[in-house]
Scaffold this motif. Structure first.
Motif, PDB file in Angstrom:
ATOM      1  N   SER A 101      18.980 -15.427  -0.232  1.00 37.87           N
ATOM      2  CA  SER A 101      17.633 -16.004  -0.189  1.00 37.87           C
ATOM      3  C   SER A 101      16.824 -15.418   0.968  1.00 37.87           C
ATOM      4  N   ARG A 102      17.524 -14.816   1.954  1.00 42.25           N
ATOM      5  CA  ARG A 102      16.847 -14.236   3.120  1.00 42.25           C
ATOM      6  C   ARG A 102      16.475 -12.782   2.836  1.00 42.25           C
ATOM      7  N   ILE A 103      15.694 -12.596   1.779  1.00 44.52           N
ATOM      8  CA  ILE A 103      15.248 -11.269   1.357  1.00 44.52           C
ATOM      9  C   ILE A 103      13.724 -11.272   1.269  1.00 44.52           C
ATOM     10  N   ASP A 104      13.120 -10.204   1.758  1.00 47.18           N
ATOM     11  CA  ASP A 104      11.675 -10.000   1.628  1.00 47.18           C
ATOM     12  C   ASP A 104      11.426  -8.929   0.556  1.00 47.18           C
ATOM     13  N   TYR A 105      10.370  -9.123  -0.224  1.00 47.72           N
ATOM     14  CA  TYR A 105      10.033  -8.142  -1.250  1.00 47.72           C
ATOM     15  C   TYR A 105       8.507  -8.012  -1.333  1.00 47.72           C
ATOM     16  N   GLY A 106       8.053  -6.914  -1.894  1.00 49.23           N
ATOM     17  CA  GLY A 106       6.616  -6.682  -2.016  1.00 49.23           C
ATOM     18  C   GLY A 106       6.340  -5.197  -2.088  1.00 49.23           C
ATOM     19  N   ILE A 107       5.198  -4.787  -1.566  1.00 46.94           N
ATOM     20  CA  ILE A 107       4.833  -3.370  -1.586  1.00 46.94           C
ATOM     21  C   ILE A 107       4.076  -3.024  -0.312  1.00 46.94           C
ATOM     22  N   ASN A 108       4.375  -1.855   0.193  1.00 45.44           N
ATOM     23  CA  ASN A 108       3.686  -1.310   1.357  1.00 45.44           C
ATOM     24  C   ASN A 108       2.984  -0.038   0.886  1.00 45.44           C
ATOM     25  N   LEU A 109       1.669  -0.087   0.760  1.00 44.65           N
ATOM     26  CA  LEU A 109       0.897   1.028   0.224  1.00 44.65           C
ATOM     27  C   LEU A 109       0.178   1.740   1.372  1.00 44.65           C
ATOM     28  N   THR A 110       0.536   2.997   1.586  1.00 42.20           N
ATOM     29  CA  THR A 110      -0.062   3.785   2.669  1.00 42.20           C
ATOM     30  C   THR A 110      -0.742   5.015   2.094  1.00 42.20           C
ATOM     31  N   ARG A 111      -1.977   5.216   2.503  1.00 41.60           N
ATOM     32  CA  ARG A 111      -2.709   6.444   2.120  1.00 41.60           C
ATOM     33  C   ARG A 111      -2.909   7.264   3.376  1.00 41.60           C
ATOM     34  N   ARG A 112      -2.065   8.275   3.547  1.00 42.81           N
ATOM     35  CA  ARG A 112      -2.190   9.169   4.689  1.00 42.81           C
ATOM     36  C   ARG A 112      -3.190  10.267   4.381  1.00 42.81           C
ATOM     37  N   ASN A 113      -3.693  10.880   5.434  1.00 40.62           N
ATOM     38  CA  ASN A 113      -4.657  11.974   5.294  1.00 40.62           C
ATOM     39  C   ASN A 113      -5.834  11.573   4.410  1.00 40.62           C
ATOM     40  N   PHE A 114      -6.284  10.354   4.573  1.00 40.11           N
ATOM     41  CA  PHE A 114      -7.417   9.827   3.810  1.00 40.11           C
ATOM     42  C   PHE A 114      -8.653  10.687   4.065  1.00 40.11           C
ATOM     43  N   ARG A 115      -9.348  11.059   2.998  1.00 40.04           N
ATOM     44  CA  ARG A 115     -10.530  11.930   3.046  1.00 40.04           C
ATOM     45  C   ARG A 115     -10.207  13.321   3.594  1.00 40.04           C
ATOM     46  N   GLY A 116      -8.903  13.666   3.708  1.00 41.14           N
ATOM     47  CA  GLY A 116      -8.518  14.963   4.248  1.00 41.14           C
ATOM     48  C   GLY A 116      -8.748  15.097   5.730  1.00 41.14           C
ATOM     49  N   ARG A 117      -8.944  13.972   6.422  1.00 36.74           N
ATOM     50  CA  ARG A 117      -9.284  13.993   7.850  1.00 36.74           C
ATOM     51  C   ARG A 117      -8.190  13.396   8.723  1.00 36.74           C
ATOM     52  N   ASN A 118      -6.969  13.356   8.218  1.00 36.56           N
ATOM     53  CA  ASN A 118      -5.834  12.779   8.940  1.00 36.56           C
ATOM     54  C   ASN A 118      -6.044  11.304   9.269  1.00 36.56           C
ATOM     55  N   GLU A 119      -6.867  10.632   8.488  1.00 39.47           N
ATOM     56  CA  GLU A 119      -7.027   9.187   8.630  1.00 39.47           C
ATOM     57  C   GLU A 119      -5.917   8.490   7.833  1.00 39.47           C
ATOM     58  N   GLU A 120      -5.688   7.229   8.150  1.00 41.17           N
ATOM     59  CA  GLU A 120      -4.634   6.492   7.461  1.00 41.17           C
ATOM     60  C   GLU A 120      -5.096   5.085   7.124  1.00 41.17           C
ATOM     61  N   VAL A 121      -4.842   4.669   5.885  1.00 40.03           N
ATOM     62  CA  VAL A 121      -5.125   3.306   5.432  1.00 40.03           C
ATOM     63  C   VAL A 121      -3.806   2.713   4.954  1.00 40.03           C
ATOM     64  N   ARG A 122      -3.508   1.500   5.408  1.00 41.23           N
ATOM     65  CA  ARG A 122      -2.241   0.879   5.032  1.00 41.23           C
ATOM     66  C   ARG A 122      -2.468  -0.570   4.617  1.00 41.23           C
ATOM     67  N   VAL A 123      -1.892  -0.946   3.479  1.00 42.57           N
ATOM     68  CA  VAL A 123      -1.945  -2.319   2.976  1.00 42.57           C
ATOM     69  C   VAL A 123      -0.513  -2.769   2.722  1.00 42.57           C
ATOM     70  N   ARG A 124      -0.151  -3.914   3.263  1.00 42.24           N
ATOM     71  CA  ARG A 124       1.193  -4.469   3.069  1.00 42.24           C
ATOM     72  C   ARG A 124       1.073  -5.859   2.463  1.00 42.24           C
ATOM     73  N   VAL A 125       1.707  -6.045   1.317  1.00 43.50           N
ATOM     74  CA  VAL A 125       1.756  -7.357   0.662  1.00 43.50           C
ATOM     75  C   VAL A 125       3.233  -7.709   0.522  1.00 43.50           C
ATOM     76  N   GLN A 126       3.658  -8.691   1.272  1.00 48.15           N
ATOM     77  CA  GLN A 126       5.071  -9.052   1.319  1.00 48.15           C
ATOM     78  C   GLN A 126       5.250 -10.515   0.982  1.00 48.15           C
ATOM     79  N   ARG A 127       6.205 -10.768   0.087  1.00 50.71           N
ATOM     80  CA  ARG A 127       6.537 -12.134  -0.294  1.00 50.71           C
ATOM     81  C   ARG A 127       8.018 -12.363   0.008  1.00 50.71           C
TER      82      ARG A 127
END
Length: 434
Positions: A101-127
């Motif tokens: 029962s002590r398990i975490d699940y979800g998705i970690n979505l990372t967009r590296r090199n956003f716009r080709g400018r080495n920017e990074e966007v990260r969204v984490r949804v964990q249940r």
């Protein structure tokens, strides 16, 4: 003289992002005997951006005019990584309980090199056992003239359980079936001076709001001190990083230094202000083509008039003496020393996966290392040391490990350790040891 610099293979990455990392530019005069070393050093600088699978270079020279070309293969920049993780500090701490029962699940979505400018966007949804929502955005340059970048993040964390105290250097948990015994919301913004990919300094401002249930204050009135159930605070931190390692994922040469100074100020009389100073330095010394010796130390000082148990974090979380993975050693101050001798066993630059057409995925590097190590640590706790015998005591651990390094900077470690208390064990981890 450098007549021209050409870049190829960067279909997404903007050319100015790569050119900004180079230590030379068209028009510079370079001595012939220094040219090869200069091009190799800049090859490493581009590779350590972690935007490319590989970086190669060629050059031609005619009548003293040098034409340089850097050729790269870009990585896949969208990382939809499923979360299936253990709710405890590490795998072995979870293995003690074997509670599925002590398990975490979800998705970690990372967009590296956003716009080709080495920017990074990260969204984490964990249940699951621990619920977490995070949104983060990093931009390396907001004011190019002064090499200033920024990053921003917001997060919300809630858990069905809370470690309300330590006994015999083991966490004691309270689990609430209905409701959440702890909630934490945070907002953070930082201004980063990025001299280059190896040298950065920053100023970070963060706001936190934390709440615990009345059951937690009953079990430990000093969790937030004075039976408080909620606190809000601001944290201001200055930090500096100098990363001169030859490879950021698994270094075998160079050095690493970081230091930080933070001031935490509580609002509405919800806590006692405290100052935290931390520093870390590691040196990696190649002894031959196959052998590397590593030695490093890190430490922390926390100064306050009054200390809350929630802030009494030292060894056993991100930093620990290997061999003590199953223990937590809380305190205000700590020092940690690590050393190790590494022998490279295998270095395959590319394993071709013929059933995959995409060149960003069909070439898998694999390196294996044998590592012998010894660690030592000491934690000073003058507030919560009772019934925790590892506090205010020298901790010693040693062992032998097998480390695997593969594509997208994945590091896997399997280590057999022996500590001063006589405990032996086989431990697994998925990050670089120091």
């Amino acid at each position: 003289m450098i007549a021209d610099i050409s870049l190829t293979g960067n279909e997404i990455t903007k050319s100015q992002v790569m050119l900004r990392e180079l230590t030379f530019s068209p028009g510079d005069t370079i001595r012939t005997e220094e040219l090869e070393l200069l091009l190799q050093e800049n090859q490493k600088r581009l590779f350590n951006l972690r935007l490319f699978h590989h970086v190669n270079y060629t050059y031609t020279c005619a009548d003293g005019q040098v034409q340089v070309t850097y050729e790269v293969q870009e990585r896949f920049y969208l990382y939809p990584i499923p979360i299936f993780d253990f709710a405890d500090r590490n795998f072995n701490a979870w293995l003690e309980k074997k509670d599925w029962s002590r398990i975490d699940y979800g998705i970690n979505l990372t967009r590296r090199n956003f716009r080709g400018r080495n920017e990074e966007v990260r969204v984490r949804v964990q249940r699951g056992f621990n619920k977490r929502l995070e949104l983060a955005y990093r931009i390396p340059y907001v004011w190019r003239k002064y090499n200033l970048g920024a990053d921003f993040s917001v997060s919300d964390y809630r858990s069905r359980t809370i470690s309300y105290t330590n006994l015999n250097n083991k966490q004691r948990f309270f689990e609430q079936q209905n409701g959440m015994p702890i909630k934490r919301a945070a907002v953070s913004a930082a201004l980063v001076h990025r001299q280059d990919v190896q040298r950065q300094a920053g100023l970070r401002l963060s706001y936190y709001n934390e709440q615990i249930s009345d059951s937690v204050t009953f079990l430990n009135p000093e969790y937030y001190r004075n039976e408080q159930q909620e606190r809000q605070y601001l944290r201001v931190e200055l930090y500096k990083v100098i990363n001169l390692r030859n490879n950021f994922s698994y270094p075998t040469a160079g050095s690493y230094f970081e230091a930080g100074l933070a001031q935490t100020l509580f609002m509405a009389s919800s806590g006692s202000p405290y100052t935290t100073a931390r520093a870390k330095y590691v040196q990696y010394m190649p002894l031959s083509d196959k052998y590397t010796y590593m030695a490093g130390a890190e430490g922390q000082l926390r100064l306050a008039g009054k200390h809350a148990f929630a802030d009494n974090i030292a060894l056993g979380y991100r930093s620990y003496v290997r061999g003590y993975e199953l223990y937590v050693v809380g305190g205000q101050h700590y020092g940690l020393f690590k050393q190790g001798l590494t022998r490279q066993l295998l270095d395959i630059k590319s394993i071709k996966l013929t059933f995959i057409d995409n060149p960003k995925f069909n070439s898998v590097p694999l390196a294996l290392y044998l590592n012998a190590f010894t660690d030592a640590g000491y934690v000073v706790d003058e507030v919560f040391e009772q019934q925790n015998p590892l506090t205010n005591r020298l901790l010693l651990g040693s062992g032998l490990g097998l480390h695997a390094v593969t594509f997208y900077d994945i590091v896997l470690r399997l280590e057999y350790t022996l500590n001063r208390e006589g405990d032996k064990g086989l431990y697994f981890s998925a990050r670089f040891p120091f």
